[in-house]
Design a protein around this motif. Sequence first.
Motif, mmCIF file in Angstrom:
data_model
loop_
_atom_site.group_PDB
_atom_site.id
_atom_site.type_symbol
_atom_site.label_atom_id
_atom_site.label_comp_id
_atom_site.label_asym_id
_atom_site.label_seq_id
_atom_site.Cartn_x
_atom_site.Cartn_y
_atom_site.Cartn_z
ATOM 1 N N PHE A 4 -5.244 -24.347 -29.047
ATOM 2 C CA PHE A 4 -6.539 -24.070 -28.445
ATOM 3 C C PHE A 4 -6.481 -24.525 -27.002
ATOM 4 O O PHE A 4 -5.535 -25.171 -26.573
ATOM 5 N N LYS A 5 -7.496 -24.177 -26.251
ATOM 6 C CA LYS A 5 -7.578 -24.539 -24.841
ATOM 7 C C LYS A 5 -8.777 -25.459 -24.661
ATOM 8 O O LYS A 5 -9.798 -25.298 -25.322
ATOM 9 N N ILE A 6 -8.646 -26.388 -23.758
ATOM 10 C CA ILE A 6 -9.778 -27.228 -23.384
ATOM 11 C C ILE A 6 -9.894 -27.179 -21.862
ATOM 12 O O ILE A 6 -8.916 -27.395 -21.149
ATOM 13 N N GLU A 9 -12.822 -29.633 -17.151
ATOM 14 C CA GLU A 9 -14.106 -30.342 -17.079
ATOM 15 C C GLU A 9 -14.443 -31.016 -18.411
ATOM 16 O O GLU A 9 -14.987 -32.121 -18.430
ATOM 17 N N ALA A 10 -14.120 -30.353 -19.510
ATOM 18 C CA ALA A 10 -14.379 -30.927 -20.834
ATOM 19 C C ALA A 10 -13.484 -32.137 -21.075
ATOM 20 O O ALA A 10 -13.920 -33.146 -21.638
ATOM 21 N N ARG A 37 -11.083 -35.422 -32.080
ATOM 22 C CA ARG A 37 -9.939 -34.673 -32.614
ATOM 23 C C ARG A 37 -10.215 -34.142 -34.011
ATOM 24 O O ARG A 37 -9.902 -32.989 -34.324
ATOM 25 N N GLU A 38 -10.812 -34.986 -34.860
ATOM 26 C CA GLU A 38 -11.144 -34.554 -36.224
ATOM 27 C C GLU A 38 -12.142 -33.404 -36.203
ATOM 28 O O GLU A 38 -11.990 -32.417 -36.924
ATOM 29 N N ARG A 39 -13.150 -33.541 -35.371
ATOM 30 C CA ARG A 39 -14.198 -32.515 -35.309
ATOM 31 C C ARG A 39 -13.656 -31.212 -34.721
ATOM 32 O O ARG A 39 -14.023 -30.127 -35.158
ATOM 33 N N THR A 40 -12.768 -31.320 -33.746
ATOM 34 C CA THR A 40 -12.146 -30.130 -33.173
ATOM 35 C C THR A 40 -11.308 -29.415 -34.225
ATOM 36 O O THR A 40 -11.356 -28.190 -34.334
ATOM 37 N N ALA A 41 -10.575 -30.171 -35.019
ATOM 38 C CA ALA A 41 -9.761 -29.576 -36.094
ATOM 39 C C ALA A 41 -10.656 -28.843 -37.093
ATOM 40 O O ALA A 41 -10.340 -27.717 -37.511
ATOM 41 N N LEU A 42 -11.778 -29.444 -37.464
ATOM 42 C CA LEU A 42 -12.716 -28.785 -38.385
ATOM 43 C C LEU A 42 -13.318 -27.533 -37.757
ATOM 44 O O LEU A 42 -13.490 -26.514 -38.424
ATOM 45 N N ALA A 43 -13.631 -27.608 -36.472
ATOM 46 C CA ALA A 43 -14.192 -26.449 -35.771
ATOM 47 C C ALA A 43 -13.190 -25.301 -35.755
ATOM 48 O O ALA A 43 -13.575 -24.131 -35.874
ATOM 49 N N LEU A 76 -18.605 -28.069 -27.387
ATOM 50 C CA LEU A 76 -19.043 -26.684 -27.231
ATOM 51 C C LEU A 76 -17.794 -25.816 -27.154
ATOM 52 O O LEU A 76 -16.922 -26.062 -26.321
ATOM 53 N N MET A 77 -17.721 -24.825 -28.057
ATOM 54 C CA MET A 77 -16.506 -24.046 -28.191
ATOM 55 C C MET A 77 -16.819 -22.562 -28.323
ATOM 56 O O MET A 77 -17.815 -22.187 -28.939
ATOM 57 N N ALA A 78 -15.947 -21.738 -27.737
ATOM 58 C CA ALA A 78 -16.033 -20.282 -27.858
ATOM 59 C C ALA A 78 -14.610 -19.748 -27.937
ATOM 60 O O ALA A 78 -13.681 -20.363 -27.410
ATOM 61 N N THR A 79 -14.443 -18.619 -28.585
ATOM 62 C CA THR A 79 -13.140 -17.972 -28.623
ATOM 63 C C THR A 79 -13.102 -16.948 -27.497
ATOM 64 O O THR A 79 -13.786 -15.931 -27.552
ATOM 65 N N ILE A 80 -12.322 -17.254 -26.474
ATOM 66 C CA ILE A 80 -12.248 -16.424 -25.281
ATOM 67 C C ILE A 80 -10.870 -15.777 -25.217
ATOM 68 O O ILE A 80 -9.856 -16.479 -25.220
ATOM 69 N N GLN A 81 -10.856 -14.461 -25.212
ATOM 70 C CA GLN A 81 -9.623 -13.681 -25.222
ATOM 71 C C GLN A 81 -8.706 -14.117 -26.362
ATOM 72 O O GLN A 81 -7.500 -14.277 -26.192
ATOM 73 N N GLY A 82 -9.313 -14.354 -27.521
ATOM 74 C CA GLY A 82 -8.565 -14.711 -28.716
ATOM 75 C C GLY A 82 -8.140 -16.164 -28.815
ATOM 76 O O GLY A 82 -7.501 -16.555 -29.793
ATOM 77 N N VAL A 83 -8.491 -16.977 -27.837
ATOM 78 C CA VAL A 83 -8.096 -18.383 -27.826
ATOM 79 C C VAL A 83 -9.330 -19.272 -27.975
ATOM 80 O O VAL A 83 -10.233 -19.228 -27.127
ATOM 81 N N PRO A 84 -9.386 -20.089 -29.032
ATOM 82 C CA PRO A 84 -10.492 -21.044 -29.132
ATOM 83 C C PRO A 84 -10.471 -21.962 -27.905
ATOM 84 O O PRO A 84 -9.425 -22.529 -27.564
ATOM 85 N N THR A 85 -11.626 -22.086 -27.252
ATOM 86 C CA THR A 85 -11.698 -22.815 -25.988
ATOM 87 C C THR A 85 -12.840 -23.823 -26.028
ATOM 88 O O THR A 85 -13.983 -23.455 -26.302
ATOM 89 N N VAL A 86 -12.521 -25.083 -25.733
ATOM 90 C CA VAL A 86 -13.543 -26.114 -25.611
ATOM 91 C C VAL A 86 -14.116 -26.010 -24.202
ATOM 92 O O VAL A 86 -13.409 -26.186 -23.218
ATOM 93 N N LEU A 87 -15.396 -25.684 -24.126
ATOM 94 C CA LEU A 87 -16.074 -25.507 -22.845
ATOM 95 C C LEU A 87 -16.622 -26.811 -22.286
ATOM 96 O O LEU A 87 -16.694 -26.995 -21.078
#
Length: 104
Positions: A4-6, A9-10, A37-43, A76-87
Amino acid sequence: MKPFKILDEATAELDAAATWYEEQRDGLGLELVAEYRERTALAMEMPGSGALAGHTPGGVEIRRFRLRRFKRYAILMATIQGVPTVLAFEHSSRRPGYWRARLT
């Protein structure tokens, strides 16, 4: 966990929060990072489980995943161009919606 990408700024927001908590009590900042990290993995496993926080200009859903112990924080996360991204690593009572400027 899959890749994933972060946004930088995040990362800076997470680092600042972890530093602050570490100053309050030794090890507390590390506990915050561990929960992040745990919450990101669940997301990543269940991306639709977060609360809908809005949409990108392209119409992609932005989801908010609250931390459990550190309740004022959310990822806050969105999948941008197929990559989950932490905004953003958002604090709930500081500058609501400030992260939206990162979407342009």
